[in-house]
Motif scaffolding. Structure first.
Motif, mmCIF file in Angstrom:
data_model
loop_
_atom_site.group_PDB
_atom_site.id
_atom_site.type_symbol
_atom_site.label_atom_id
_atom_site.label_comp_id
_atom_site.label_asym_id
_atom_site.label_seq_id
_atom_site.Cartn_x
_atom_site.Cartn_y
_atom_site.Cartn_z
ATOM 1 N N LEU A 81 -1.042 -5.470 0.917
ATOM 2 C CA LEU A 81 0.235 -5.753 0.844
ATOM 3 C C LEU A 81 0.301 -7.279 2.092
ATOM 4 O O LEU A 81 0.959 -7.969 1.672
ATOM 5 C CB LEU A 81 1.148 -4.944 1.535
ATOM 6 N N GLY A 82 -0.344 -7.280 3.056
ATOM 7 C CA GLY A 82 -0.297 -8.146 3.991
ATOM 8 C C GLY A 82 -0.813 -9.689 3.203
ATOM 9 O O GLY A 82 -0.473 -10.692 3.879
ATOM 10 N N ARG A 83 -1.693 -9.416 2.214
ATOM 11 C CA ARG A 83 -2.173 -10.639 1.626
ATOM 12 C C ARG A 83 -1.201 -11.317 0.498
ATOM 13 O O ARG A 83 -1.530 -12.261 -0.283
ATOM 14 C CB ARG A 83 -3.501 -10.441 0.748
ATOM 15 N N LEU A 84 0.129 -10.671 0.204
ATOM 16 C CA LEU A 84 1.066 -11.107 -0.642
ATOM 17 C C LEU A 84 1.922 -12.129 -0.224
ATOM 18 O O LEU A 84 2.981 -11.983 0.390
ATOM 19 C CB LEU A 84 1.742 -10.091 -1.214
ATOM 20 N N ALA A 85 1.390 -13.231 0.182
ATOM 21 C CA ALA A 85 2.049 -14.310 0.892
ATOM 22 C C ALA A 85 3.280 -14.801 0.273
ATOM 23 O O ALA A 85 4.276 -15.292 1.100
ATOM 24 C CB ALA A 85 1.090 -15.679 1.204
ATOM 25 N N LEU A 132 2.223 -5.970 7.000
ATOM 26 C CA LEU A 132 3.302 -6.464 6.607
ATOM 27 C C LEU A 132 4.120 -7.757 7.287
ATOM 28 O O LEU A 132 4.781 -8.504 6.756
ATOM 29 C CB LEU A 132 4.501 -5.638 6.305
ATOM 30 N N SER A 133 3.853 -7.890 8.558
ATOM 31 C CA SER A 133 4.357 -9.273 9.080
ATOM 32 C C SER A 133 3.675 -10.313 8.617
ATOM 33 O O SER A 133 4.124 -11.276 8.942
ATOM 34 C CB SER A 133 4.323 -8.859 10.530
ATOM 35 N N ASN A 134 2.551 -10.538 7.932
ATOM 36 C CA ASN A 134 1.989 -11.332 7.131
ATOM 37 C C ASN A 134 2.874 -11.996 5.971
ATOM 38 O O ASN A 134 2.486 -13.027 5.630
ATOM 39 C CB ASN A 134 0.555 -11.170 6.938
ATOM 40 N N CYS A 135 3.638 -10.997 5.597
ATOM 41 C CA CYS A 135 4.347 -11.585 4.390
ATOM 42 C C CYS A 135 5.543 -12.588 4.949
ATOM 43 O O CYS A 135 6.744 -12.011 4.877
ATOM 44 C CB CYS A 135 4.958 -10.278 3.527
ATOM 45 N N SER A 136 5.244 -13.704 5.150
ATOM 46 C CA SER A 136 6.051 -14.500 5.844
ATOM 47 C C SER A 136 7.586 -14.766 5.025
ATOM 48 O O SER A 136 8.538 -15.165 5.543
ATOM 49 C CB SER A 136 5.489 -15.860 6.275
ATOM 50 N N ASN A 137 7.308 -14.547 3.612
ATOM 51 C CA ASN A 137 8.532 -14.841 2.810
ATOM 52 C C ASN A 137 9.375 -13.669 2.570
ATOM 53 O O ASN A 137 10.180 -13.726 1.935
ATOM 54 C CB ASN A 137 8.158 -15.489 1.508
ATOM 55 N N LEU A 138 9.054 -12.479 3.059
ATOM 56 C CA LEU A 138 9.663 -11.227 2.609
ATOM 57 C C LEU A 138 11.233 -11.373 3.137
ATOM 58 O O LEU A 138 11.625 -11.602 4.154
ATOM 59 C CB LEU A 138 8.997 -10.177 3.568
ATOM 60 N N GLN A 139 12.031 -10.973 2.140
ATOM 61 C CA GLN A 139 13.395 -11.107 2.467
ATOM 62 C C GLN A 139 13.932 -9.545 2.490
ATOM 63 O O GLN A 139 15.232 -9.320 3.284
ATOM 64 C CB GLN A 139 14.084 -11.751 1.383
ATOM 65 N N ILE A 140 13.518 -8.615 1.779
ATOM 66 C CA ILE A 140 14.108 -7.163 1.814
ATOM 67 C C ILE A 140 12.936 -6.488 1.772
ATOM 68 O O ILE A 140 11.809 -6.469 0.892
ATOM 69 C CB ILE A 140 14.875 -7.125 0.438
ATOM 70 N N LEU A 141 13.104 -5.645 2.688
ATOM 71 C CA LEU A 141 12.002 -4.461 3.133
ATOM 72 C C LEU A 141 12.633 -2.967 2.953
ATOM 73 O O LEU A 141 13.324 -2.877 3.898
ATOM 74 C CB LEU A 141 11.259 -4.803 4.394
ATOM 75 N N GLN A 142 12.519 -2.379 2.175
ATOM 76 C CA GLN A 142 13.165 -1.008 1.799
ATOM 77 C C GLN A 142 11.893 0.215 1.713
ATOM 78 O O GLN A 142 11.205 0.340 0.997
ATOM 79 C CB GLN A 142 13.838 -1.171 0.222
#
Length: 379
Positions: free
Chosen positions: A116-120, A140-150
């Motif tokens: 997951l952390g590699r899904l930039a 997960l904090s590496n997913c810098s474009n993440l907008q919704i985390l459920q």
């Protein structure tokens, strides 16, 4: 081939139709869970990425692909999935929940595509309603474009990683109904785009609600009920901090260990606020008259506290109030005659208090009133 399946794998892939079969034709496909379809299903997942040139993976035409992922078929998943926008993993039924294993072991099953952390480019990650266990991965904090985390309704334990403060694009965070504990990190306030924040109810969080939440100027919803949170002082400072959040519509801090009095600054909360929940705490004293300033308020949940003064007459000037739960307190004195002016009030719960004297005829003037609870008083 053994009839063993992993969890359902649902991908919203970034892909543009280029005449090679990747795109519109595959949209909305749902494949039966039968062995004879395995090669077709995973060839389809594979082709969705392989047949799209790398340069076009940055363009978007969202396709929905459903597949049952056999654990012994990792070779069908493309190794380069950095362009995935939405990754949704959920079980089909109870028989496959356990196959997902511990959350930290998720890459062991899908190591080619779900580190997951590699899904930039990942923007949406809904993993709710599973049996995920273990701590929330800091990766997960590496997913810098993440907008919704459920991640709601799982069995996650431990703390919210402070590294989540790096998620500068995060808008919605849902962690309700897990087994998370510890203090809520104030660093989450660095996620300045949070709109529906910390739906964290039904966990075991302790400590105070970070006053830094008042810096979240786009905040619309704060749900923290069902934890072990405390006030930090005698006047609920979090309510004063939240007066900076002009878009706030919903606050629920019920079923915690909050103590003290309701501050007069409650009247400075957002004029968009339609729900205020402070029920089942240990609040006492008076109900602030300034609550009458919350003109959009539709539901007031204050039941199960120790409020021991009179009911403020300003409740009657709330033009949109539909449900008022003041039951199971120690409220005293008269029921305000002005409550008869609350034209939209449909439910008024005043039971289990110490209200005295007669029941006012003016309550009969409330045109929408359907439920009136007055038992266990001194009327």
């Amino acid at each position: 081939m053994a009839n063993i399946y992993g969890p359902v794998f649902h991908i919203l892939a970034r892909c543009r139709y280029d005449g090679n079969g990747c795109g519109a034709q595959e949209q909305g496909i749902k494949v039966p869970l039968e062995n004879k379809f395995h090669d077709m299903v995973f060839g389809l997942v594979y082709d969705t990425f392989k047949r799209t040139k790398a340069s076009k993976r940055q363009s978007i035409s969202v396709n929905v692909i459903y597949a049952s992922l056999p654990i012994n078929y990792p070779e069908y998943i493309d190794r380069d999935c950095s362009s995935i926008l939405t990754l949704d993993i959920f079980p089909t039924d109870d028989s496959v929940v356990g196959l997902l294993g511990a959350y930290d072991n998720l890459p062991r099953y899908h190591h080619n595509c779900v580190e997951l952390g590699r899904l930039a480019r990942l923007q949406v990650l809904p993993l709710r309603f599973n049996s995920l266990t273990g701590p929330i991965p800091t990766a997960l904090s590496n997913c810098s474009n993440l907008q919704i985390l459920q991640l709601s309704r799982n069995k996650l334990v431990g703390h919210i990683p402070w590294e989540f403060s790096k998620l500068s694009n995060l808008q919605n965070l849902y962690l309700w109904e897990n087994r998370l504990n510890g203090e809520i990190p104030s660093s989450i306030s660095n996620c300045t785009h949070l709109q529906i924040i910390l739906d964290l109810d039904s966990n075991q969080f302790s400590g105070t609600v970070p006053l830094e939440f008042g810096k979240l100027l786009q905040l619309q919803k704060l749900v923290l009920w069902g934890n072990h949170l405390v006030s930090g002082s005698s006047s609920l400072p979090i309510l004063e901090a939240l007066t900076n959040c002009s878009s706030l519509e919903y606050i629920d801090l019920s079923l915690n260990n909050l103590t003290g009095i309701m501050p007069s600054t409650v009247g400075l909360l957002s004029t968009s606020l339609y729900y205020l929940g402070l029920a089942l705490n240990e609040l006492e004293g008076y109900l602030a008259d300034e609550i009458g300033n919350l003109t959009k308020l539709a539901e007031l949940q204050l039941r199960g506290n120790y409020f021991n003064r009179t009911i403020p007459s300003t409740l009657s000037i709330l033009p949109n109030l539909e449900r008022s739960y003041l039951n199971n307190n120690n409220l005293q004195g008269l029921i305000p005659r002005t409550l008869g002016q609350a034209k939209r009030l449909g439910l008024l719960a005043l039971s289990d208090n110490m209200l005295s004297r007669q029941i006012l005829d003016s309550l009969g003037d409330i045109p929408q009133l359907r439920v009136l609870l007055l038992h266990h008083n001194q009327l």
